[in-house]
Design a protein around this motif. Structure first.
Motif, PDB file in Angstrom:
ATOM      1  N   THR A  41       0.866  -1.217   0.207  1.00 20.62           N
ATOM      2  CA  THR A  41       0.002   0.058   0.112  1.00 20.62           C
ATOM      3  C   THR A  41       0.952   1.139  -0.015  1.00 20.62           C
ATOM      4  O   THR A  41       1.987   1.320   0.602  1.00 20.62           O
ATOM      5  CB  THR A  41      -0.926   0.027   1.101  1.00 20.62           C
ATOM      6  OG1 THR A  41      -1.861   1.247   0.965  1.00 20.62           O
ATOM      7  CG2 THR A  41      -0.185   0.038   2.506  1.00 20.62           C
ATOM      8  N   THR A  42       0.244   2.292  -0.561  1.00 20.13           N
ATOM      9  CA  THR A  42       1.057   3.574  -0.696  1.00 20.13           C
ATOM     10  C   THR A  42       0.468   4.453   0.577  1.00 20.13           C
ATOM     11  O   THR A  42       1.074   5.488   0.887  1.00 20.13           O
ATOM     12  CB  THR A  42       0.640   4.408  -1.680  1.00 20.13           C
ATOM     13  OG1 THR A  42      -0.710   4.693  -1.827  1.00 20.13           O
ATOM     14  CG2 THR A  42       0.993   3.604  -3.035  1.00 20.13           C
ATOM     15  N   PHE A  57       4.506  -1.435   3.212  1.00 23.52           N
ATOM     16  CA  PHE A  57       4.456  -0.103   2.877  1.00 23.52           C
ATOM     17  C   PHE A  57       5.182   0.525   1.926  1.00 23.52           C
ATOM     18  O   PHE A  57       6.569   0.067   1.728  1.00 23.52           O
ATOM     19  CB  PHE A  57       4.520   0.774   4.188  1.00 23.52           C
ATOM     20  CG  PHE A  57       3.709   0.482   5.197  1.00 23.52           C
ATOM     21  CD1 PHE A  57       2.590   1.269   5.323  1.00 23.52           C
ATOM     22  CD2 PHE A  57       3.972  -0.377   6.270  1.00 23.52           C
ATOM     23  CE1 PHE A  57       1.702   0.976   6.228  1.00 23.52           C
ATOM     24  CE2 PHE A  57       2.854  -0.725   7.197  1.00 23.52           C
ATOM     25  CZ  PHE A  57       1.794  -0.046   7.289  1.00 23.52           C
ATOM     26  N   LYS A  58       4.839   1.155   0.756  1.00 28.46           N
ATOM     27  CA  LYS A  58       5.740   1.554  -0.451  1.00 28.46           C
ATOM     28  C   LYS A  58       5.307   2.934  -0.780  1.00 28.46           C
ATOM     29  O   LYS A  58       4.465   3.563  -0.167  1.00 28.46           O
ATOM     30  CB  LYS A  58       5.134   0.697  -1.579  1.00 28.46           C
ATOM     31  CG  LYS A  58       5.339  -0.884  -1.465  1.00 28.46           C
ATOM     32  CD  LYS A  58       6.549  -1.437  -1.224  1.00 28.46           C
ATOM     33  CE  LYS A  58       6.760  -2.762  -1.441  1.00 28.46           C
ATOM     34  NZ  LYS A  58       8.157  -3.352  -1.272  1.00 28.46           N
ATOM     35  N   THR A  59       6.406   3.676  -1.270  1.00 28.24           N
ATOM     36  CA  THR A  59       6.156   5.184  -1.732  1.00 28.24           C
ATOM     37  C   THR A  59       5.258   4.841  -3.057  1.00 28.24           C
ATOM     38  O   THR A  59       5.215   3.810  -3.662  1.00 28.24           O
ATOM     39  CB  THR A  59       7.551   5.545  -2.161  1.00 28.24           C
ATOM     40  OG1 THR A  59       8.224   4.757  -3.233  1.00 28.24           O
ATOM     41  CG2 THR A  59       8.312   5.441  -0.913  1.00 28.24           C
ATOM     42  N   ASP A  64       3.969   2.199  -8.226  1.00 28.67           N
ATOM     43  CA  ASP A  64       3.664   2.181  -9.516  1.00 28.67           C
ATOM     44  C   ASP A  64       4.726   1.331 -10.321  1.00 28.67           C
ATOM     45  O   ASP A  64       4.470   0.682 -11.356  1.00 28.67           O
ATOM     46  CB  ASP A  64       3.811   3.572 -10.142  1.00 28.67           C
ATOM     47  CG  ASP A  64       2.876   4.676  -9.606  1.00 28.67           C
ATOM     48  OD1 ASP A  64       1.583   4.115  -9.142  1.00 28.67           O
ATOM     49  OD2 ASP A  64       3.018   5.689  -9.591  1.00 28.67           O
ATOM     50  N   GLN A  65       5.953   1.104  -9.814  1.00 29.54           N
ATOM     51  CA  GLN A  65       6.944   0.287 -10.446  1.00 29.54           C
ATOM     52  C   GLN A  65       6.429  -1.153 -10.486  1.00 29.54           C
ATOM     53  O   GLN A  65       6.766  -2.129 -11.350  1.00 29.54           O
ATOM     54  CB  GLN A  65       8.392   0.358  -9.858  1.00 29.54           C
ATOM     55  CG  GLN A  65       9.329   1.573 -10.202  1.00 29.54           C
ATOM     56  CD  GLN A  65      10.258   1.907  -9.362  1.00 29.54           C
ATOM     57  OE1 GLN A  65      10.754   1.031  -8.731  1.00 29.54           O
ATOM     58  NE2 GLN A  65      11.249   2.866  -9.897  1.00 29.54           N
ATOM     59  N   LEU A  72       2.137  -7.337  -9.277  1.00 29.92           N
ATOM     60  CA  LEU A  72       0.967  -7.424  -8.161  1.00 29.92           C
ATOM     61  C   LEU A  72      -0.122  -8.220  -8.966  1.00 29.92           C
ATOM     62  O   LEU A  72      -0.334  -8.133 -10.162  1.00 29.92           O
ATOM     63  CB  LEU A  72       0.061  -5.963  -8.211  1.00 29.92           C
ATOM     64  CG  LEU A  72       1.361  -4.956  -7.533  1.00 29.92           C
ATOM     65  CD1 LEU A  72       0.729  -3.614  -7.510  1.00 29.92           C
ATOM     66  CD2 LEU A  72       1.534  -5.544  -6.055  1.00 29.92           C
ATOM     67  N   LEU A  73      -0.819  -9.080  -7.907  1.00 28.87           N
ATOM     68  CA  LEU A  73      -1.835  -9.833  -8.826  1.00 28.87           C
ATOM     69  C   LEU A  73      -3.135  -9.232  -8.874  1.00 28.87           C
ATOM     70  O   LEU A  73      -3.904  -9.431  -9.921  1.00 28.87           O
ATOM     71  CB  LEU A  73      -2.113 -10.925  -7.492  1.00 28.87           C
ATOM     72  CG  LEU A  73      -1.343 -12.170  -7.161  1.00 28.87           C
ATOM     73  CD1 LEU A  73      -1.692 -13.046  -6.050  1.00 28.87           C
ATOM     74  CD2 LEU A  73      -1.003 -13.006  -8.573  1.00 28.87           C
ATOM     75  N   GLU A  74      -3.461  -8.303  -8.224  1.00 27.79           N
ATOM     76  CA  GLU A  74      -4.410  -7.160  -8.409  1.00 27.79           C
ATOM     77  C   GLU A  74      -3.970  -5.858  -7.735  1.00 27.79           C
ATOM     78  O   GLU A  74      -3.227  -5.945  -6.642  1.00 27.79           O
ATOM     79  CB  GLU A  74      -5.675  -7.953  -7.919  1.00 27.79           C
ATOM     80  CG  GLU A  74      -5.607  -8.402  -6.525  1.00 27.79           C
ATOM     81  CD  GLU A  74      -5.980  -7.063  -5.471  1.00 27.79           C
ATOM     82  OE1 GLU A  74      -6.504  -6.331  -5.789  1.00 27.79           O
ATOM     83  OE2 GLU A  74      -5.363  -7.334  -4.365  1.00 27.79           O
TER      84      GLU A  74
END
Length: 214
Positions: A41-42, A57-59, A64-65, A72-74
């Motif tokens: 999640t962002t 946790f992602k930026t 987007d990368q 990502l599966l979904e």
């Protein structure tokens, strides 16, 4: 026989159907038997949360990368924050023979099915539309307008129900939890996911095909 692989199980349902409650009770009743998938999640980390426990946790750039690389599966975006299921995380669990459950909405479920055709899709629903409305109203946390919006969304989601493998009619929570458990355990013996075991047994039986008794 070949080693058992884990199952990808998708649990979806109308808002207010009780799928979150079923998941909570299932994990408590059968500790260590099922693994709840962790989403990337962002959104910002809240107090007490840990990366890799509640979420990955992602930026925005990192997320987007992951989308661009097909990692990502979904994925979907809610209130400006994006959420998605990491493919590598799920693959690792099922390769270890573990059943992993994804609690996601219907469009995400169908995205997962494209990547994992053998995924087991379960749809949670109350016994009737009237009961669904009663549950949403009974929460007391949403305005009549929001309840109406959720019911309208449920009407659209219902059109995708035939694409699921099983319905879980959530009348009594205890019964629903046991029903989900039984469906998942039975699915391990489905012929469509036991092709390797079947082929292995067929090969072994060739020695007897001409009446040989060795």
């Amino acid at each position: 026989m070949a080693e058992k692989k884990g199952l990808v199980v998708v649990l979806s349902g109308f808002s207010g159907a009780g799928k979150g409650t079923i998941m909570k009770h299932l994990l408590n009743k059968y500790p260590g038997m099922y693994n709840l998938s962790i989403s990337a999640t962002t959104r910002g980390k809240r107090q007490g949360e840990e990366d890799g426990r509640e979420y990955f946790f992602k930026t925005r750039e990192e997320f987007d990368q992951m989308v661009e690389k097909g990692e990502l599966l979904e994925h979907a975006t809610f209130n400006g924050n994006s959420y998605g299921t990491p493919k590598a995380y799920v693959q690792k669990l099922i390769d270890e023979g573990k059943d992993v459950i994804l609690e996601i909405e219907v469009n995400g479920a169908l995205q997962v099915k494209k990547i994992f055709p053998d995924a087991l899709l379960l749809f949670v629903t109350p016994p009737s539309a009237a009961e669904l409305k009663n549950r949403l109203v009974g929460r007391g946390t949403e305005t009549p307008e929001v309840v109406a919006q959720r019911l309208a969304i449920s009407s659209k989601e219902s059109l995708l129900m035939p694409q699921y493998d099983y319905l879980v009619i959530n009348d009594r929570i205890e019964d629903s939890v046991e029903r989900v458990h039984e469906i998942i355990q039975s699915a391990h013996y489905a012929t469509k996911i036991n092709g390797a075991q079947i082929a292995e047994l067929q090969e072994e039986l060739k020695a007897f095909s001409k009446g040989e008794n060795k």
